[in-house]
Structures are given as C-alpha cells and as structure tokens.
Design a protein around this motif. Structure first.
Motif, short mmCIF file in Angstrom:
data_model
loop_
_atom_site.label_atom_id
_atom_site.label_comp_id
_atom_site.label_asym_id
_atom_site.label_seq_id
_atom_site.Cartn_x
_atom_site.Cartn_y
_atom_site.Cartn_z
N ASP A 316 5.51 15.01 -4.41
CA ASP A 316 5.92 16.32 -5.12
C ASP A 316 6.61 16.12 -6.46
OD1 ASP A 316 4.88 17.73 -2.71
OD2 ASP A 316 6.80 17.90 -1.90
N LYS A 317 7.26 14.70 -6.63
CA LYS A 317 7.72 14.73 -7.97
C LYS A 317 7.04 13.86 -9.16
CE LYS A 317 12.22 14.30 -5.49
NZ LYS A 317 13.33 13.52 -5.24
N ALA A 318 5.85 13.26 -8.35
CA ALA A 318 5.10 12.49 -9.42
C ALA A 318 3.90 12.99 -10.20
CB ALA A 318 4.36 11.35 -8.21
N ASP A 319 3.77 12.42 -11.29
CA ASP A 319 2.52 12.98 -11.97
C ASP A 319 1.35 12.09 -11.89
OD1 ASP A 319 4.33 14.66 -13.66
OD2 ASP A 319 4.77 12.92 -14.59
N VAL A 320 1.50 10.97 -11.38
CA VAL A 320 0.24 10.12 -11.19
C VAL A 320 0.64 9.00 -10.05
CG1 VAL A 320 -1.30 8.15 -12.36
CG2 VAL A 320 -0.17 9.82 -13.33
N LEU A 321 -0.28 8.86 -9.40
CA LEU A 321 -0.23 7.97 -8.09
C LEU A 321 -1.02 6.61 -8.46
CD1 LEU A 321 -0.63 9.98 -4.68
CD2 LEU A 321 1.59 9.37 -6.18
N VAL A 322 -0.36 5.50 -7.87
CA VAL A 322 -1.37 4.34 -7.69
C VAL A 322 -1.04 4.18 -6.14
CG1 VAL A 322 -1.33 1.98 -8.17
CG2 VAL A 322 -0.52 3.30 -9.83
N ILE A 323 -2.17 3.71 -5.28
CA ILE A 323 -2.26 3.52 -4.14
C ILE A 323 -3.19 2.18 -3.90
CG2 ILE A 323 -4.26 5.10 -3.53
CD1 ILE A 323 -1.78 4.32 -0.95
N GLY A 324 -2.43 1.17 -3.09
CA GLY A 324 -3.03 0.22 -2.77
C GLY A 324 -2.45 -1.28 -2.72
N PRO A 325 -1.70 -1.78 -3.88
CA PRO A 325 -1.30 -2.96 -3.94
C PRO A 325 -0.41 -3.52 -2.89
CG PRO A 325 -1.10 -1.87 -5.92
CD PRO A 325 -1.38 -0.92 -5.23
N GLY A 326 -1.02 -4.71 -2.15
CA GLY A 326 -0.35 -5.15 -0.89
C GLY A 326 0.02 -3.96 0.02
N LEU A 327 -0.96 -3.16 0.32
CA LEU A 327 -0.87 -1.89 1.20
C LEU A 327 -1.05 -2.44 2.54
CD1 LEU A 327 -0.22 1.15 1.78
CD2 LEU A 327 -2.86 1.37 1.13
N GLY A 328 -2.08 -3.27 2.89
CA GLY A 328 -2.49 -3.68 4.07
C GLY A 328 -3.46 -2.90 4.56
N GLN A 329 -3.84 -3.02 5.87
CA GLN A 329 -4.52 -2.11 6.48
C GLN A 329 -4.18 -1.76 8.08
OE1 GLN A 329 -8.88 -2.83 5.96
NE2 GLN A 329 -8.29 -4.72 4.79
N SER A 330 -2.79 -1.62 8.24
CA SER A 330 -2.01 -1.40 9.32
C SER A 330 -2.02 0.18 9.66
CB SER A 330 -0.84 -1.73 9.55
OG SER A 330 0.07 -1.26 8.26
N SER A 331 -1.74 0.60 10.84
CA SER A 331 -1.82 1.99 10.93
C SER A 331 -0.82 2.79 10.11
CB SER A 331 -1.20 2.34 12.40
OG SER A 331 -0.20 1.69 12.67
N TRP A 332 0.35 2.07 9.66
CA TRP A 332 1.39 2.60 8.54
C TRP A 332 0.20 2.60 7.16
CZ3 TRP A 332 2.76 0.06 4.00
CH2 TRP A 332 3.89 0.59 3.37
N ALA A 333 -0.32 1.69 6.84
CA ALA A 333 -1.09 1.95 5.68
C ALA A 333 -2.04 2.88 5.66
CB ALA A 333 -1.76 0.41 5.32
N LYS A 334 -2.72 3.06 6.88
CA LYS A 334 -3.82 4.13 6.69
C LYS A 334 -3.22 5.55 6.71
CE LYS A 334 -6.80 0.95 9.56
NZ LYS A 334 -7.18 0.84 10.92
N GLU A 335 -1.94 5.57 7.35
CA GLU A 335 -1.43 7.02 7.46
C GLU A 335 -0.99 7.39 5.98
OE1 GLU A 335 2.26 9.49 9.05
OE2 GLU A 335 2.05 7.54 10.03
N LEU A 336 -0.36 6.38 5.11
CA LEU A 336 0.14 6.58 3.69
C LEU A 336 -1.29 6.76 2.96
CD1 LEU A 336 2.58 5.73 4.90
CD2 LEU A 336 2.92 4.43 2.93
N PHE A 337 -2.35 6.16 3.14
CA PHE A 337 -3.60 5.98 2.47
C PHE A 337 -4.00 7.71 2.60
CE2 PHE A 337 -8.13 6.09 1.89
CZ PHE A 337 -8.38 5.60 0.64
N ASP A 338 -4.13 8.12 3.77
CA ASP A 338 -4.88 9.33 4.41
C ASP A 338 -3.83 10.47 3.44
OD1 ASP A 338 -6.99 8.38 5.53
OD2 ASP A 338 -5.84 8.24 7.52
#
Length: 492
Positions: A316-338
């Motif tokens: 809510d406070k951001a102007d631009v997002l970066v998603i992915g560096p070191g994120l992994g593919q765990s269930s935690w990562a998938k929830e954040l990505f979605d």
C-alpha cells in the motif's frame, strides 16, 4: 592511406535483408553502380588491413560464390599488389561466379593472385580471411564448410570476417553449428542487428563498420530495426534532480524476496536500488533474514513477512515493486508472488519470480521482466529456439504483455514500440548476483519517473558499463557488489 572504416559504431541497426534490398538504391542516390560499391568495399578492406594488420605478410583468403567473394577477391588483388603473400581458396567452383563477383575474380587473376584448389598444405598464415557468405546466409552449414572452419580454428592466425562471419544469420543472430569464429569483422554500409547480440557477438569478435559513402543515403530509405545507443544518449535519460528535491519525490520501491536462508540476492537488489537513486527502499523478506539484510545497510527498511496480509500492508505504501531475488519456490514464496502480481502500479520480475510466472502466466502491461536464456525457455516452453533472440523477446512481450530485458551479450530491451540492443558489458559479469543488482536498478529508475522501457535501457547500459570499469582490476573475481560505487558515479 586514409582509413575508410571506423570502430565508433552508429546508434542504429538494421535487418540484413534491409541492407540487401536497399544498397543498390543507396548507391544510385550517390551516383554509384554496384560494381563501384564493391570496389569501395575492397578499398575499405585494404585500408583496414593496412592499419590493423601491419605485420601480416602471409594471408589466406577463403572465397565463396556471391558478392562477399567479390569483396574478398578485390582485397586479394590489393594485397598482392603491395607485396604481401596472398593465397585464395575458392571453396565453391569459380564457374558459379556471376556479375560483379565474376568481374572481381577476373581482376584478381589479372593481378596474378595465387589460387589454391584446396586448403594450402604445409603453409602457415598470419591472417585467415572469411569471404564465403555475407548477409544472405541462413540455415545450416554443409559438412565440408564445417570441416574448413574447424581447420581455421586450429590455426594460430588472426581470423577476419568480411561483412558477416559465415554461418551467422545477420537478421536473427542465430549461429549455425560450426560457424566461422572471427577475431575481427568489418561490416559494410550499416550495422546488422544480428551481429550485435547473443552468440553472434563471439563469432564477430571486434566489430568495425565501413559505410562506403552511402550510409546517409541508405538511412533516408530505410527505418532502423533497432537502436544501439551510446553512453551520451543513455545518460541524457538519467533522472534530473531539482535543488529542492526530497526523498518522497524519488519514489518508494518495495523489493520482495529472500526465502529462508537466501538473504543475499534481495540485499544486493535492495542496495542497488538505493545506489541508483530511489528515495525510499523497503524489503519484504522471510523473518529469519531481517537482521542479515539490514546489517551494514541501515538505510534499508527491512520487514519480515509471514503471509499475504503482512505484504499487502507494505504494498500500500510502495510506488514500484521488485519480486523474485532469492524468493525460492516454497509455499511462502508462492503466496507472496500471487499477492504481488495483483499490484496496480509498475513492477519488475526477476529470478524465482520468473519461474513462478511461468507456472502462473498472466498479462502484466505495467511490468518489466528480466530473463536470461534459461528463464526465457521456461516462460515460453522448450519448443522455442533461444538462439533467435529477437523473436524470443517479441514472443515474451506478446505472451505476457510486458517490457522485456532478454539478458546476455548484447542484451535486448523490447516492447511494442522499440527494440534496443545494449552495447555495454563484459564477460566478467558471469558472476552471482549481477541480475539481482540489475532488477534493483531498473525499479529505482522507474520510481524516479522513467518509462518502463527507458528505465530498462538505461539500467542495462549503466549496469554493463559499471562492470566494464570495475573489471579493469581483473576480469575474474568481479563481485556484483563491486559495481555499486561505479553505478553511483555514472548516474551522477
């Protein structure tokens, strides 16, 4: 002799087929016939040899059957007349020669150039010249030609290509198996886009251009297929700051990544974002990583996030997002990505974000993606020919509606309005974390008001140039974090 070529390459590139189609009209506009244009090519090649290969006395020239061979025959004649030891090996029967190529062959014969019916035995050469195929090559090389080029590889001679290295498609950048690998290439009239990216760059070696006096006329006839901007043009797009600028005007970037035990990538991306001028930089990472990401870089606002609710509060406070560096593919990562891909403003997707996007395809018109070849293959499917880099970039844009940075030598930056080829970079960048730095840089420039494609072009160029400067201390062992001081210096 006055040089008729340059290493100062222009800022636009063309399809090879455009050069083929319009060179005659460009010559005509300048009052030249195609034979006179070929003579100029021969003179430019000789001028190039006279300046760049002063000590080369023994020269083997491989000639084909088209106009590229004509250029080679004229070069042979010039070299022969100045006392160099020249041998020409015509790899196709000379009975196939026609038009200006035949005229050039006859001229070389009159100049008493030595011709060999096969590979010259028991001879060594200082330079081997490839004059077999030019702009028209596509497809595969025949087995005899692959064998000839393998013989060239074994030689210690300097390898030189006329116009286009044989086996390289100057439209698509696809390199045929067994293609001639040049140390130096002199191309004619205009830059061909396929020589400037991917594996083709390794087969071209150092690239020079001879405009043959028709480049301006050619440019009035044809629209470039790609830009190839220099440092001045890129830096002109660098965000300017008024004297009363404050941090909130420079954008707030939120970087999402760093799964459990993977703090390094998101830290590199976040610091790169700061060094590229973002006003505020927040990091959403696994709670276990907070101390590690924050350590030594206290300007970052680092948050441990457990779930979607935690992330939404930061988004809510951001102007631009970066998603992915070191994120992994765990269930935690998938929830954040979605959660992240529902963001309504600009974003950059890299690394594991791209792997998750491949499994959850979505049109993202306000997004930049930054795949390397492997990630691009996952995004498009195994069927796609990754060597055809221009087509790959176009397909990625069409499939996901994104701005594309297709990384690699001569990185391509592509959207519906522009194809840009990057001219900076060094093999020293084959080092962990370089892509993470780039994603943070792109986001910072978007946050400061640049359009997606402009931000991507500038970031890619500065990223490569910073690495070139840093690599002066040694090509091996360059760290991604070594770039930070130069990134800041270049952006001013």
């Amino acid at each position: 002799m006055e040089a008729k070529y340059t290493a100062n390459l222009p800022q636009y590139a063309y399809l090879a087929q455009q050069v083929q189609a319009y060179e005659a009209q460009a010559a005509q506009k300048m009052g030249l016939s195609l034979w006179q244009l070929m003579q100029r090519a021969g003179e430019a090649l000789f001028s190039w040899f006279d300046a760049e290969f002063v000590d080369a006395e023994r020269i083997l020239i491989l000639a084909g059957k088209g106009n590229n061979a004509g250029d080679a025959y004229l070069l042979a004649a010039h070299l022969q007349q100045t006392g160099r030891q020249v041998v020409v090996y015509s790899v196709f029967p000379t009975s196939l020669l026609q038009g200006d190529a035949l005229k050039a062959y006859q001229h070389a014969k009159l100049c008493e150039v030595e011709f060999s019916a096969g590979w010259p035995q028991q001879q060594t050469f200082d330079v081997i010249v490839d004059g077999i195929f030019g702009t028209g090559f596509k497809g595969d090389l025949s087995a005899p030609l692959v064998s000839i080029f393998a013989q060239c590889e074994k030689s210690t001679a300097i390898k030189v290509s006329i116009d286009v290295p044989s086996g390289v498609n100057a439209n698509s950048s696809v390199v045929a198996i067994g293609a001639f690998r040049a140390d130096v290439t002199l191309t004619f009239i205009a830059l061909k886009q396929g020589l400037l990216t991917g594996k083709a760059t390794a087969h071209c070696g150092r690239l020079y251009l001879a405009e043959l006096g028709v480049a301006e006329a050619f440019a009035t006839l044809v629209k470039p297929s790609a830009t190839y901007l220099n440092q001045g043009e890129h830096l002109a797009n660098s965000p300017a700051r008024a004297i009363d600028t404050y941090k909130n005007q420079c954008g707030h970037v939120l970087l999402i990544g760093g799964g459990k035990g993977m703090a390094g990538a998101i830290r590199l991306a976040a610091e790169a974002c700061l060094r590229t001028g973002a006003g505020l930089v927040s990091v959403a990472t696994h709670p276990d990583n907070v101390a590690m990401v924050l350590q030594g870089r206290y300007e970052l606002m680092v948050h441990g996030v457990e779930n979607k609710a935690d992330l939404l509060a930061l988004m809510d406070k951001a102007d631009v997002l970066v998603i992915g560096p070191g994120l992994g593919q765990s269930s935690w990562a998938k929830e954040l990505f979605d959660t992240a891909i529902e963001f309504n403003d600009e974003m950059v997707i890299d690394a594991d974000g791209l792997n998750l996007l491949a499994k959850r395809p979505k049109k993202l018109p306000r997004c930049v993606i930054t795949p390397h070849e492997g990630e691009a293959r996952r995004l498009l499917g195994e069927h796609c020919n990754m060597s055809a880099r221009f087509e790959v970039a176009k397909l990625l844009h069409e499939e996901y509606m994104v701005s594309v940075v297709l990384k690699g030598p001569g990185s391509l930056i592509y959207d519906a309005n522009c194809t840009a080829i990057n001219r900076s970079g060094t093999p020293a960048m084959a080092s962990a974390g370089m892509g993470d730095v780039l994603s943070g840089m792109i986001a910072a420039l978007i946050a400061q008001g640049l359009a997606l494609n402009t931000a991507a072009q500038l970031a890619v160029y500065i990223h490569g140039l910073a690495a070139q400067i840093a690599a002066k201390d040694g090509e091996k062992g360059l760290l991604a974090s070594d770039l930070f001081v130069y990134i800041r210096r270049l952006l001013g």
